[in-house]
Motif scaffolding. Sequence first.
Motif, PDB file in Angstrom:
ATOM      1  N   THR A  96       4.124  -8.948  -5.785  1.00 43.78           N
ATOM      2  CA  THR A  96       3.594  -9.709  -5.677  1.00 43.78           C
ATOM      3  C   THR A  96       2.799  -9.915  -4.021  1.00 43.78           C
ATOM      4  N   CYS A  97       3.604  -9.203  -3.115  1.00 46.73           N
ATOM      5  CA  CYS A  97       2.994  -8.604  -2.160  1.00 46.73           C
ATOM      6  C   CYS A  97       1.882  -7.603  -2.108  1.00 46.73           C
ATOM      7  N   SER A  98       2.350  -6.380  -3.300  1.00 46.63           N
ATOM      8  CA  SER A  98       0.926  -5.764  -3.146  1.00 46.63           C
ATOM      9  C   SER A  98      -0.449  -5.843  -3.586  1.00 46.63           C
ATOM     10  N   GLN A  99      -0.171  -7.082  -4.285  1.00 49.43           N
ATOM     11  CA  GLN A  99      -0.837  -7.720  -5.783  1.00 49.43           C
ATOM     12  C   GLN A  99      -1.653  -8.405  -4.430  1.00 49.43           C
ATOM     13  N   TYR A 116      -8.019  -7.186   0.188  1.00 48.48           N
ATOM     14  CA  TYR A 116      -8.905  -6.003   0.722  1.00 48.48           C
ATOM     15  C   TYR A 116     -10.191  -5.645   0.380  1.00 48.48           C
ATOM     16  N   SER A 117      -9.694  -6.262  -1.457  1.00 48.97           N
ATOM     17  CA  SER A 117     -10.658  -5.861  -2.995  1.00 48.97           C
ATOM     18  C   SER A 117     -10.594  -6.396  -3.374  1.00 48.97           C
ATOM     19  N   THR A 118     -11.553  -7.548  -3.435  1.00 54.60           N
ATOM     20  CA  THR A 118     -11.709  -7.733  -4.852  1.00 54.60           C
ATOM     21  C   THR A 118     -12.434  -7.158  -5.989  1.00 54.60           C
ATOM     22  N   SER A 119     -13.244  -5.962  -5.897  1.00 53.73           N
ATOM     23  CA  SER A 119     -13.619  -5.403  -6.576  1.00 53.73           C
ATOM     24  C   SER A 119     -12.611  -4.568  -7.509  1.00 53.73           C
ATOM     25  N   PHE A 120     -12.154  -4.204  -6.702  1.00 54.41           N
ATOM     26  CA  PHE A 120     -10.873  -3.518  -7.076  1.00 54.41           C
ATOM     27  C   PHE A 120      -9.912  -4.644  -7.854  1.00 54.41           C
ATOM     28  N   ALA A 121      -9.587  -5.654  -7.252  1.00 52.53           N
ATOM     29  CA  ALA A 121      -9.031  -6.682  -7.867  1.00 52.53           C
ATOM     30  C   ALA A 121      -9.216  -6.751  -9.155  1.00 52.53           C
ATOM     31  N   SER A 122     -10.903  -6.991  -9.592  1.00 53.15           N
ATOM     32  CA  SER A 122     -11.484  -7.617 -10.500  1.00 53.15           C
ATOM     33  C   SER A 122     -11.355  -6.115 -11.301  1.00 53.15           C
ATOM     34  N   ALA A 123     -11.507  -5.334 -10.907  1.00 57.05           N
ATOM     35  CA  ALA A 123     -11.218  -4.297 -12.025  1.00 57.05           C
ATOM     36  C   ALA A 123     -10.230  -4.257 -12.827  1.00 57.05           C
ATOM     37  N   ARG A 146      -0.900  -3.318 -14.645  1.00 60.08           N
ATOM     38  CA  ARG A 146      -1.791  -3.992 -13.410  1.00 60.08           C
ATOM     39  C   ARG A 146      -0.972  -4.385 -12.492  1.00 60.08           C
ATOM     40  N   ALA A 147       0.473  -4.169 -12.381  1.00 55.62           N
ATOM     41  CA  ALA A 147       0.670  -4.393 -11.316  1.00 55.62           C
ATOM     42  C   ALA A 147       1.724  -3.341 -10.193  1.00 55.62           C
ATOM     43  N   PRO A 148       2.040  -2.029 -11.425  1.00 59.98           N
ATOM     44  CA  PRO A 148       2.083  -0.556 -10.826  1.00 59.98           C
ATOM     45  C   PRO A 148       0.856   0.417  -9.895  1.00 59.98           C
ATOM     46  N   ILE A 149      -0.254  -0.492 -10.567  1.00 65.85           N
ATOM     47  CA  ILE A 149      -1.880   0.188  -9.561  1.00 65.85           C
ATOM     48  C   ILE A 149      -1.951  -0.599  -8.870  1.00 65.85           C
ATOM     49  N   CYS A 150      -1.401  -2.042  -8.483  1.00 65.74           N
ATOM     50  CA  CYS A 150      -1.421  -2.769  -7.112  1.00 65.74           C
ATOM     51  C   CYS A 150      -0.342  -2.184  -6.352  1.00 65.74           C
ATOM     52  N   ASN A 151       0.383  -2.209  -6.671  1.00 70.59           N
ATOM     53  CA  ASN A 151       1.267  -1.259  -5.926  1.00 70.59           C
ATOM     54  C   ASN A 151       0.919   0.137  -5.259  1.00 70.59           C
ATOM     55  N   ILE A 152       0.655   0.725  -6.303  1.00 69.09           N
ATOM     56  CA  ILE A 152      -0.294   2.402  -5.563  1.00 69.09           C
ATOM     57  C   ILE A 152      -1.711   1.648  -4.559  1.00 69.09           C
ATOM     58  N   TYR A 153      -2.500   0.838  -4.974  1.00 67.18           N
ATOM     59  CA  TYR A 153      -3.386   0.746  -4.434  1.00 67.18           C
ATOM     60  C   TYR A 153      -2.511  -0.401  -2.585  1.00 67.18           C
ATOM     61  N   GLY A 154      -1.633  -0.760  -2.464  1.00 65.64           N
ATOM     62  CA  GLY A 154      -0.912  -1.837  -1.495  1.00 65.64           C
ATOM     63  C   GLY A 154      -0.726  -0.976  -0.399  1.00 65.64           C
ATOM     64  N   PHE A 155       0.022   0.228  -1.089  1.00 64.27           N
ATOM     65  CA  PHE A 155       0.530   1.299  -0.712  1.00 64.27           C
ATOM     66  C   PHE A 155      -0.459   2.059   0.327  1.00 64.27           C
ATOM     67  N   ARG A 208      -3.168   1.104   1.082  1.00 59.20           N
ATOM     68  CA  ARG A 208      -3.490   0.359   1.771  1.00 59.20           C
ATOM     69  C   ARG A 208      -3.645   0.942   3.611  1.00 59.20           C
ATOM     70  N   LEU A 209      -1.712   0.075   3.325  1.00 62.24           N
ATOM     71  CA  LEU A 209      -0.977  -0.160   3.971  1.00 62.24           C
ATOM     72  C   LEU A 209      -1.413   1.015   5.382  1.00 62.24           C
ATOM     73  N   ALA A 210      -1.351   2.437   5.286  1.00 65.18           N
ATOM     74  CA  ALA A 210      -1.943   3.622   5.905  1.00 65.18           C
ATOM     75  C   ALA A 210      -2.692   3.634   6.229  1.00 65.18           C
ATOM     76  N   ASP A 211      -3.989   3.278   5.464  1.00 67.68           N
ATOM     77  CA  ASP A 211      -5.431   3.271   5.611  1.00 67.68           C
ATOM     78  C   ASP A 211      -5.596   2.431   7.396  1.00 67.68           C
ATOM     79  N   GLU A 212      -4.861   1.480   7.295  1.00 70.78           N
ATOM     80  CA  GLU A 212      -5.000  -0.029   8.502  1.00 70.78           C
ATOM     81  C   GLU A 212      -4.545   0.946   9.252  1.00 70.78           C
ATOM     82  N   ILE A 213      -3.453   1.162   9.401  1.00 72.18           N
ATOM     83  CA  ILE A 213      -2.672   2.156  10.282  1.00 72.18           C
ATOM     84  C   ILE A 213      -3.915   3.212  11.353  1.00 72.18           C
ATOM     85  N   VAL A 214      -4.467   4.013  10.762  1.00 66.79           N
ATOM     86  CA  VAL A 214      -5.683   4.736  10.898  1.00 66.79           C
ATOM     87  C   VAL A 214      -6.801   4.197  11.717  1.00 66.79           C
ATOM     88  N   ASP A 215      -6.861   3.212  10.556  1.00 73.47           N
ATOM     89  CA  ASP A 215      -8.429   2.640  11.023  1.00 73.47           C
ATOM     90  C   ASP A 215      -8.120   1.619  12.358  1.00 73.47           C
TER      91      ASP A 215
END
Length: 292
Positions: A11-14, A20-27, A36-45, A47-54
């Motif tokens: 649920t946290c990854s969802q 962070y992305s309403t468009s990806f969430a809609s898709a 749905r949950a496995p793809i959100c799990n990948i996106y959450g991971f 996104r977190l790494a991307d936030e660190i560097v950006d």
Amino acid sequence: MIHLFHEASQTCSQDITRTYSTSFASAIRLLHKDLRAPICNIYGFVRLADEIVDTFHEFDKQRLLSEFKVETFAAIARGISLNPVLHSFQLTVNQYEIDHDLINAFFHSMEMDLDRKVYDEKGYEDYIYGSAEVVGLMCLQVFCEGKKEAFEKLKTPARALGAAFQKVNFLRDIQADYNGLARVYFPCCDFNNFTAEDKRRIEEDIHQDFKAAYRGITHLPLKARFGVYVAYKYYLSLFRKIRKMQPSTILHQRVRIPDYHKVLIILRAGLKNKLRLIAPQTGSISEMESSF
């Protein structure tokens, strides 16, 4: 009762995906419920790494990313993490046997973002692979649900789709990347003198990626095809809008797709899906798109 922790972590990854992305969430909501949950799990991971560097500029980003990488592989090895995003990610990695080389390539690109500001052709290709193409391959392993023959057949289009999305993001975010982070991803580009020819050359490369990606989308398993197609259509619409703009405009304006347009994309894609027009066939992307 560990299933409660599994559910809470996913649920946290969802929530991260929706935030962070309403468009990806809609898709993602248009995928089969099993995916749905496995793809959100990948996106959450990711996104977190991307936030660190950006965005974590007031912190030691190199240390944070290094620790995050160690914790990621520890979570995968143990099958558990107290970090809910990493716990949900390891669930997906272990369930779908996601190749660890893909995860290492992703971290390599994130590490490049820590100190590299200008990219040559080789660095650009390496960055695109690790930051985007491998994410497409991770998602493809989920979509194929262990069917190795299908995965091998669709690897090239999946990489092309990830590359197309990332390159469109680069064009859309030139202002933030160049003015805010002093990054120039596109090789041989001077954004102090960004010409129409520079823009045309980049757009032709992206166009080729979209062409290759479409052919793969039509061969995806039915559980995944519609949701991926909607994400593809959203980015294609964004790309078409960018192509109509002058180079000087995209340097100072972040392009967006209005919410009403996103709704139309979903409705049109839904109609096309019902008419079974999103199906394996031959032809170029221009032929496919003009038929609707």
